[in-house]
Design a protein around this motif. Sequence first.
Motif, PDB file in Angstrom:
ATOM      1  N   ASP A 132       0.568  -1.033   0.084  1.00 16.12           N
ATOM      2  CA  ASP A 132      -0.022  -0.058  -0.023  1.00 16.12           C
ATOM      3  C   ASP A 132       1.064   1.207  -0.017  1.00 16.12           C
ATOM      4  N   ASP A 133       1.807   1.152   0.872  1.00 14.46           N
ATOM      5  CA  ASP A 133       2.699   2.365   0.891  1.00 14.46           C
ATOM      6  C   ASP A 133       3.507   2.682  -0.447  1.00 14.46           C
ATOM      7  N   GLU A 134       3.988   1.803  -0.982  1.00 15.17           N
ATOM      8  CA  GLU A 134       4.855   1.816  -1.937  1.00 15.17           C
ATOM      9  C   GLU A 134       4.061   2.167  -3.228  1.00 15.17           C
ATOM     10  N   ARG A 135       2.730   1.651  -3.433  1.00 13.69           N
ATOM     11  CA  ARG A 135       1.944   1.912  -4.404  1.00 13.69           C
ATOM     12  C   ARG A 135       1.368   3.395  -4.380  1.00 13.69           C
ATOM     13  N   LYS A 136       1.104   3.860  -2.975  1.00 10.38           N
ATOM     14  CA  LYS A 136       0.708   5.343  -3.056  1.00 10.38           C
ATOM     15  C   LYS A 136       1.972   6.044  -3.327  1.00 10.38           C
ATOM     16  N   HIS A 137       3.249   5.552  -2.874  1.00  7.12           N
ATOM     17  CA  HIS A 137       4.159   6.610  -3.465  1.00  7.12           C
ATOM     18  C   HIS A 137       4.485   6.682  -5.067  1.00  7.12           C
TER      19      HIS A 137
END
Length: 337
Positions: A132-137
């Motif tokens: 989730d965090d990497e995707r948002k980034h």
Amino acid sequence: LPVTPDPSGSSVSPAVGDVVHVNEVVLLENIETDKVLMSSSAGLVQNAFGTECSVFAECIVDRDDVQSRMKQASWSFVNDRWVDAVDDAEKLRTGGVAWKEDQGDCFRGGADFAPSRDVAEDDLLAFKGPGDDERKHLESLYSGLARDSRTESCHGRVWSAVRSHGIHGFRKMRRNCLHADIQRNGTLLVHTFEGILVNMGVRLEAPKFADLCSAFAGTVDETINYELLLGFLGGIMSEYRLQTVRRAFRKLLKVGPGGVVTVETILELWNPRCFPGVKSGTLDEGEACREFASQWAPASHDGQVTPEEFLEYYRDISMFYKDASEFIDMLKTAWDL
């Protein structure tokens, strides 16, 4: 027996005549033995009724223990209407596609290959999408680049010119960059990258090229981050595309010698009719096979292809297809999915 306790925090046994609704989650307990009916996904059985699991009874004194094993102890009653609704939802999700793998089918001429074997999920971890965090980034990064006027030439001229080289155009461009990337840090000197673009048929005016280098500037002066540029051109690979590639590799693992995927297995099982050129009649199957074979140079000396290498290949191929359904159809044909 209700799964959830009443508002006071204590579980209340159902009274005679209480209604159990369709698809309501319940526990089934023998009041004489205090044993709860449990299920196990080990040893699933396929029969005329579908997929059935083994069941057993277990005495669970502590209610918390039941909660911790909720999946095994949960049951519900269904009817035809509920089953039809689930079936309709699945057809909507898959477009009505039935995967041969799910039906226990193997490759064409499967008798010539090793028998199908179970595949551990650990062997397929490479096919998970970004967290989730990497995707948002990444979404934020690519969205910002899309709004940047300096990247105007990317999808217009660069993407179109590279795509004109065929299904392996983006892979060829990435390989050229990797061969020139002596430091192996994802960046190149701008004049080196300009030469690679020219080789791919992309000739940008000096101001346009300067804008491109500025938008994708490396950490060192006069360098460009080609990995970021290619990532921007390809975008985040959708879960549907990713999982179809996963299915293909999983199928290869099942029939591969010793439970591994080798170049030999890939070349033996790949169907050249998946190639756009073969489908259009501009390329014969023999030429397609030779072009496909030239793409595989695994790091392993024994010809083993890792999940990461397989996914890397299809990430590049995915960039050729704007339409996800065309990419999925290509994979279905290539690996008889």
